[in-house]
Design a protein around this motif. Structure first.
Motif, PDB file in Angstrom:
ATOM      1  N   GLN A  18      15.729  22.647  25.820  1.00 25.92           N
ATOM      2  CA  GLN A  18      16.717  23.543  25.251  1.00 25.92           C
ATOM      3  C   GLN A  18      18.121  23.108  25.668  1.00 25.92           C
ATOM      4  N   ALA A  19      18.964  22.879  24.670  1.00 26.96           N
ATOM      5  CA  ALA A  19      20.340  22.458  24.913  1.00 26.96           C
ATOM      6  C   ALA A  19      21.266  23.665  24.776  1.00 26.96           C
ATOM      7  N   ALA A  38      21.619  31.808  14.068  1.00 26.11           N
ATOM      8  CA  ALA A  38      20.234  32.285  14.107  1.00 26.11           C
ATOM      9  C   ALA A  38      19.259  31.117  13.935  1.00 26.11           C
ATOM     10  N   THR A  39      19.613  30.150  13.088  1.00 30.69           N
ATOM     11  CA  THR A  39      18.770  28.969  12.894  1.00 30.69           C
ATOM     12  C   THR A  39      18.653  28.157  14.175  1.00 30.69           C
ATOM     13  N   ILE A  40      19.756  27.995  14.874  1.00 27.23           N
ATOM     14  CA  ILE A  40      19.764  27.235  16.131  1.00 27.23           C
ATOM     15  C   ILE A  40      18.987  27.980  17.213  1.00 27.23           C
ATOM     16  N   LEU A  41      19.170  29.310  17.304  1.00 26.50           N
ATOM     17  CA  LEU A  41      18.450  30.103  18.307  1.00 26.50           C
ATOM     18  C   LEU A  41      16.934  30.017  18.099  1.00 26.50           C
ATOM     19  N   ARG A  42      16.482  30.023  16.856  1.00 24.89           N
ATOM     20  CA  ARG A  42      15.046  29.944  16.557  1.00 24.89           C
ATOM     21  C   ARG A  42      14.489  28.548  16.743  1.00 24.89           C
ATOM     22  N   GLY A  43      15.347  27.527  16.609  1.00 27.31           N
ATOM     23  CA  GLY A  43      14.887  26.156  16.722  1.00 27.31           C
ATOM     24  C   GLY A  43      14.462  25.568  15.395  1.00 27.31           C
ATOM     25  N   LYS A  44      14.826  26.197  14.292  1.00 29.49           N
ATOM     26  CA  LYS A  44      14.410  25.726  12.974  1.00 29.49           C
ATOM     27  C   LYS A  44      15.104  24.438  12.564  1.00 29.49           C
ATOM     28  N   ASP A  45      16.121  24.035  13.307  1.00 28.74           N
ATOM     29  CA  ASP A  45      16.809  22.776  13.013  1.00 28.74           C
ATOM     30  C   ASP A  45      16.166  21.602  13.747  1.00 28.74           C
ATOM     31  N   LYS A  46      15.086  21.844  14.478  1.00 28.14           N
ATOM     32  CA  LYS A  46      14.402  20.798  15.245  1.00 28.14           C
ATOM     33  C   LYS A  46      13.079  20.430  14.576  1.00 28.14           C
ATOM     34  N   PRO A  47      12.677  19.180  14.675  1.00 27.76           N
ATOM     35  CA  PRO A  47      11.394  18.793  14.080  1.00 27.76           C
ATOM     36  C   PRO A  47      10.188  19.417  14.799  1.00 27.76           C
ATOM     37  N   GLU A  48      10.350  19.793  16.053  1.00 30.77           N
ATOM     38  CA  GLU A  48       9.212  20.376  16.786  1.00 30.77           C
ATOM     39  C   GLU A  48       9.164  21.900  16.683  1.00 30.77           C
ATOM     40  N   TYR A  49       9.803  22.476  15.653  1.00 31.29           N
ATOM     41  CA  TYR A  49       9.807  23.924  15.450  1.00 31.29           C
ATOM     42  C   TYR A  49       8.377  24.454  15.368  1.00 31.29           C
ATOM     43  N   THR A  50       8.140  25.510  16.128  1.00 29.89           N
ATOM     44  CA  THR A  50       6.844  26.195  16.120  1.00 29.89           C
ATOM     45  C   THR A  50       7.147  27.689  15.998  1.00 29.89           C
ATOM     46  N   LYS A 126      19.515  34.566  24.302  1.00 31.70           N
ATOM     47  CA  LYS A 126      20.105  33.234  24.448  1.00 31.70           C
ATOM     48  C   LYS A 126      21.443  33.111  23.719  1.00 31.70           C
ATOM     49  N   LEU A 127      21.905  34.210  23.137  1.00 33.04           N
ATOM     50  CA  LEU A 127      23.201  34.239  22.454  1.00 33.04           C
ATOM     51  C   LEU A 127      24.247  34.819  23.390  1.00 33.04           C
ATOM     52  N   HIS A 128      25.364  34.119  23.548  1.00 32.90           N
ATOM     53  CA  HIS A 128      26.463  34.577  24.396  1.00 32.90           C
ATOM     54  C   HIS A 128      27.733  34.560  23.558  1.00 32.90           C
ATOM     55  N   GLN A 140      26.751  24.161  32.086  1.00 28.67           N
ATOM     56  CA  GLN A 140      25.621  23.741  31.264  1.00 28.67           C
ATOM     57  C   GLN A 140      25.980  22.564  30.343  1.00 28.67           C
ATOM     58  N   GLN A 141      27.226  22.137  30.351  1.00 33.30           N
ATOM     59  CA  GLN A 141      27.721  21.029  29.527  1.00 33.30           C
ATOM     60  C   GLN A 141      27.340  21.216  28.062  1.00 33.30           C
ATOM     61  N   PRO A 142      27.845  22.299  27.433  1.00 32.88           N
ATOM     62  CA  PRO A 142      27.479  22.573  26.046  1.00 32.88           C
ATOM     63  C   PRO A 142      28.111  21.587  25.072  1.00 32.88           C
ATOM     64  N   GLN A 143      27.396  21.331  23.970  1.00 33.21           N
ATOM     65  CA  GLN A 143      27.908  20.487  22.899  1.00 33.21           C
ATOM     66  C   GLN A 143      28.668  21.359  21.920  1.00 33.21           C
TER      67      GLN A 143
END
Length: 148
Positions: A18-19, A38-50, A126-128, A140-143
């Motif tokens: 988790q980044a 919301a897409t980033i929080l869920r992880g839907k932008d990652k290939p390993e989305y479950t 996980k939302l701030h 946390q060195q955020p991007q």
């Protein structure tokens, strides 16, 4: 008959990385920002989305007080809450909310786009959101992410 079988990938808790991401909300439309976050929080932008796992990233939103609404939503949209007592409904416009707690505008929009389950409540943590340009998550060195 060719019966090639493919295995469906399912992420394990040890596989998840988790980044942290920072999003500047200045002059960004609320709904577009909330949908991307919301897409980033869920992880839907990652290939390993479950679907049943928390594979998403942490998101820090800054400048929430400078977020934008389209049309006349600033004065016509209503946020409702209820005390639980008869006649206990309260309503406020985004203009009123922005004057006291501007981060709640983005929080409400993103929360509405997350699932209404235990997983959704876990993702919401996980939302701030911060009203100004400063945040305490530099360690946390955020991007930096840009929302169009």
């Amino acid at each position: 008959m060719n019966t090639t079988s493919f295995k469906t990938y399912s992420a394990k808790p040890g596989d998840v990385e988790q980044a942290w991401h920072v999003v500047d909300a200045e002059n960004v439309v609320v709904g577009r920002l909330a949908a991307r976050v919301a897409t980033i929080l869920r992880g839907k932008d990652k290939p390993e989305y479950t679907p049943h796992m928390d594979v998403g990233d942490y998101v820090v939103v800054v400048n929430a007080d400078k977020v934008r609404f389209t049309g006349k939503k600033e004065t016509d949209k209503k946020y409702f809450r209820h005390s639980g007592y008869p006649g206990g409904i309260r309503e406020r416009t985004p203009k009123e909310v922005r004057a006291t707690h501007p981060e709640r505008i983005i929080e409400a929009a993103v929360k509405g786009m997350l699932p209404r389950t235990k997983l959704g409540r876990q993702l919401y943590k996980k939302l701030h959101v911060y009203a100004g340009p400063d945040h305490p998550h530099e360690a946390q060195q955020p991007q930096t992410l840009t929302i169009d």
